[in-house]
Scaffold this active site. Sequence first.
Site, PDB file in Angstrom:
ATOM      1  N   LYS A  13       0.824  -1.228   0.000  1.00 30.42           N
ATOM      2  CA  LYS A  13       0.000   0.000   0.000  1.00 30.42           C
ATOM      3  C   LYS A  13       0.846   1.261   0.000  1.00 30.42           C
ATOM      4  CE  LYS A  13      -2.351  -0.256   3.825  1.00 30.42           C
ATOM      5  NZ  LYS A  13      -1.960  -1.539   4.402  1.00 30.42           N
ATOM      6  N   ARG A  88      -9.164   2.335   8.783  1.00 28.82           N
ATOM      7  CA  ARG A  88      -8.828   0.935   9.037  1.00 28.82           C
ATOM      8  C   ARG A  88      -9.943   0.220   9.792  1.00 28.82           C
ATOM      9  NH1 ARG A  88      -2.905   1.401   9.165  1.00 28.82           N
ATOM     10  NH2 ARG A  88      -1.872  -0.597   9.329  1.00 28.82           N
ATOM     11  N   ARG A 127      11.096  -6.249   4.741  1.00 25.77           N
ATOM     12  CA  ARG A 127      10.794  -4.821   4.684  1.00 25.77           C
ATOM     13  C   ARG A 127      11.784  -4.016   5.537  1.00 25.77           C
ATOM     14  NH1 ARG A 127       4.650  -2.872   4.876  1.00 25.77           N
ATOM     15  NH2 ARG A 127       4.697  -3.299   7.108  1.00 25.77           N
ATOM     16  N   ARG A 160      11.143  -2.347  10.963  1.00 30.79           N
ATOM     17  CA  ARG A 160      10.163  -1.766  11.886  1.00 30.79           C
ATOM     18  C   ARG A 160       9.915  -2.741  13.031  1.00 30.79           C
ATOM     19  NH1 ARG A 160       5.105   0.232   8.403  1.00 30.79           N
ATOM     20  NH2 ARG A 160       4.048  -0.751  10.152  1.00 30.79           N
ATOM     21  N   ARG A 171      -1.090  -8.576  13.367  1.00 27.27           N
ATOM     22  CA  ARG A 171      -1.599  -7.491  12.512  1.00 27.27           C
ATOM     23  C   ARG A 171      -2.481  -8.046  11.399  1.00 27.27           C
ATOM     24  NH1 ARG A 171       3.434  -4.582  10.538  1.00 27.27           N
ATOM     25  NH2 ARG A 171       2.062  -2.945   9.786  1.00 27.27           N
TER      26      ARG A 171
HETATM   27  P1  AMP Z   1       1.084   1.277   9.150  1.00 25.34           P
HETATM   28  O1  AMP Z   1       2.342   2.032   8.947  1.00 25.34           O
HETATM   29  O2  AMP Z   1      -0.051   1.823   8.314  1.00 25.34           O
HETATM   30  O3  AMP Z   1       1.238  -0.207   8.989  1.00 25.34           O
HETATM   31  O4  AMP Z   1       0.635   1.534  10.668  1.00 25.34           O
HETATM   32  C1  AMP Z   1       1.436   1.102  11.749  1.00 25.34           C
HETATM   33  C2  AMP Z   1       0.594   0.966  13.002  1.00 25.34           C
HETATM   34  O5  AMP Z   1       0.029   2.240  13.343  1.00 25.34           O
HETATM   35  C3  AMP Z   1      -0.599   0.031  12.893  1.00 25.34           C
HETATM   36  O6  AMP Z   1      -0.241  -1.327  13.098  1.00 25.34           O
HETATM   37  C4  AMP Z   1      -1.496   0.574  13.994  1.00 25.34           C
HETATM   38  O7  AMP Z   1      -1.038   0.180  15.275  1.00 25.34           O
HETATM   39  C5  AMP Z   1      -1.284   2.069  13.870  1.00 25.34           C
HETATM   40  N1  AMP Z   1      -2.245   2.663  12.907  1.00 25.34           N
HETATM   41  C6  AMP Z   1      -1.965   3.229  11.700  1.00 25.34           C
HETATM   42  N2  AMP Z   1      -3.088   3.655  11.103  1.00 25.34           N
HETATM   43  C7  AMP Z   1      -4.115   3.356  11.940  1.00 25.34           C
HETATM   44  C8  AMP Z   1      -5.522   3.517  11.881  1.00 25.34           C
HETATM   45  N3  AMP Z   1      -6.129   4.094  10.818  1.00 25.34           N
HETATM   46  N4  AMP Z   1      -6.251   3.080  12.930  1.00 25.34           N
HETATM   47  C9  AMP Z   1      -5.681   2.521  14.008  1.00 25.34           C
HETATM   48  N5  AMP Z   1      -4.358   2.308  14.114  1.00 25.34           N
HETATM   49  C10 AMP Z   1      -3.575   2.719  13.105  1.00 25.34           C
END
Ligand code: AMP
Length: 214
Positions: A13, A88, A127, A160, A171
Site C-alpha cells: 500500500k 482501518r 521490509r 520496523r 496485525r
Molecule cells: P502502518 O504504517 O499503516 O502499517 O501503521 C502502523 C501501526 O500504526 C498500525 O499497526 C497501527 O497500530 C497504527 N495505525 C496506523 N493507522 C491506523 C488507523 N487508521 N487506525 C488505528 N491504528 C492505526
Amino acid sequence: MKIVMLGAPGAGKGTQALRIAEQYGVPHISSGDIFRKNLKEGTELGLRAKAYMDEGLLVPDELTTDLVISRLREEDCKDGYVLDGFPRTLPQARALSEKLKSEGARIDFALDIEVSDEEIVSRVSGRRICPKCGAGFHTLYNKPRIDGICDICGAELKMRDDDRPETVLKRLEVYHAETEPLIAYYKEEGILRTVDGSQSIDKVFEDSLDVLQD
Ligand code: AMP
C-alpha cells in the site's frame, strides 16, 4: 482525486500510495507515518499510540480519527490526497464519509491491493524503513542502491519493530477482523477497485492507474 488505499499490512500500500500520489500531484497521507513521527518527537499521542503499535493492535478510533481528519483540513489536501492506512475500521470509514459529505465531497476510489496471507508473512520479513526520512525499501523487491543504506538520505535502514513475525501474524488477524469489512463498505458505494498485489511493483502500479481511470 481522493483515494483510499486498502490491503493487508505488507501488501504494498505504502509503495503504491506514494507513486499514485505523485502521479496525481496530491499528498500521500499515511496514518502510520503520522504516529511514527509523533513517537519520534516524543509527543503524548505518540507514546500512547506506541503501546498499541508494538503489539500489532490498532490505535483506538478516538485517538486516530480526529488526528487524520484534521490533517486532511490542511491547505495541501484541498485538491485531493491518497490515504494510506486510514480508514482501518468501519467507524473510521464512516467518520471520513461524514466529514466529506459535510463539505459536499466524497472519496473517488478505494483501491484494494490483494495479496495472500502467506505472501504477506514472507514479504514483511524483508521490509526495511529509513528511521531518518521514513522511506521504505525491501531486501528483495525494492532494494536500496547500497545494501542497508537509504537511497534518499544515507541513513542506516532498520526493520520496523512491528514487522517482527509474531507481530505480523497479529496485525494480519486484526486486518481480517477490523479492516477487511471496508472492502464491502466501499463496494457498496460503488467505488471499490481491486488489483492483484502479488505482481511486480511496476505492474501493480500500472494496473492501479488503469483501474483508477474508470
Ligand atoms: P502502518 O504504517 O499503516 O502499517 O501503521 C502502523 C501501526 O500504526 C498500525 O499497526 C497501527 O497500530 C497504527 N495505525 C496506523 N493507522 C491506523 C488507523 N487508521 N487506525 C488505528 N491504528 C492505526
